[in-house]
Design an enzyme around this catalytic site. Structure first.
Site, PDB file in Angstrom:
ATOM      1  CB  ILE A   1      49.944   5.184  28.877  1.00 39.87           C
ATOM      2  CG1 ILE A   1      50.688   6.316  28.171  1.00 39.87           C
ATOM      3  CG2 ILE A   1      50.843   3.941  28.973  1.00 39.87           C
ATOM      4  CD1 ILE A   1      51.928   6.815  28.921  1.00 39.87           C
ATOM      5  N   PRO A   2      46.753   3.252  28.381  1.00 36.91           N
ATOM      6  CG  PRO A   2      44.865   2.894  27.101  1.00 36.91           C
ATOM      7  CD  PRO A   2      46.248   3.468  27.044  1.00 36.91           C
ATOM      8  CG  HIS A   3      48.774   1.222  32.877  1.00 38.05           C
ATOM      9  ND1 HIS A   3      48.462   2.544  32.624  1.00 38.05           N
ATOM     10  CD2 HIS A   3      48.802   1.103  34.220  1.00 38.05           C
ATOM     11  CE1 HIS A   3      48.329   3.183  33.770  1.00 38.05           C
ATOM     12  NE2 HIS A   3      48.522   2.330  34.755  1.00 38.05           N
ATOM     13  CB  ALA A   4      45.754  -4.006  32.939  1.00 41.57           C
TER      14      ALA A   4
END
Length: 153
Positions: free
Chosen positions: A63-66
């Site tokens: 779950i790459p997030h920013a």
């Protein structure tokens, strides 16, 4: 699930990415296309977050997030990979489902709620199996849209 973040049909894709960095690049490109975000800005923020520690969630999911400026609400992208890729997940398993999430810069609790919604979705064994078995972006989108409708009821 759409209660916590927006995901559009053109934000869901099948991919043959071969590395973690290639996945981040594909996510940024999909965010740029689906939501008219700046590709390089999204990529820089995703890489910056990933440098803090892997967003490999476990059980084959990342779950790459920013958080980035200029957004009104969290938006998501889903990539189903043709072949699993090492994402340095805590459980050591390579990933084949990648949910990308970008939220407004100041979306503290909203961002966490969106991450929690993705987490709940992917912890459900039946849903995880259905997503893994899906063979088109349309089927993937239908699965997550129906999950969101069910959760909202």
């Amino acid at each position: 699930m759409n209660v916590h973040f927006l995901i559009t049909a053109d934000a869901v894709a099948l991919s043959n990415a071969g590395s973690k960095d290639e996945i981040l690049e594909l996510l940024a490109a999909r965010f740029a296309t689906a939501y008219e975000l700046d590709l390089q800005d999204v990529l820089d923020h995703l890489r910056e977050r990933e440098a803090l520690g892997s967003t490999g969630f476990g059980r084959g999911v990342a779950i790459p997030h920013a958080r980035i400026g200029g957004l009104q609400r969290p938006v998501g992208v889903l990539l189903k990979l043709d072949s699993p890729v090492d994402f340095a997940a805590a459980d050591g398993m390579p990933v084949d489902l990648v949910f990308g999430l970008v939220s407004p810069e100041n979306a503290g609790a909203t961002h966490l709620h969106a991450l929690a919604a993705i987490s709940r979705l992917t912890r459900d064994d039946a849903m995880r199996d259905a997503l893994t078995a899906a063979d088109t972006p349309e089927v993937l989108y239908g699965l997550i849209t129906n999950a969101g409708d069910r959760d909202a009821a």
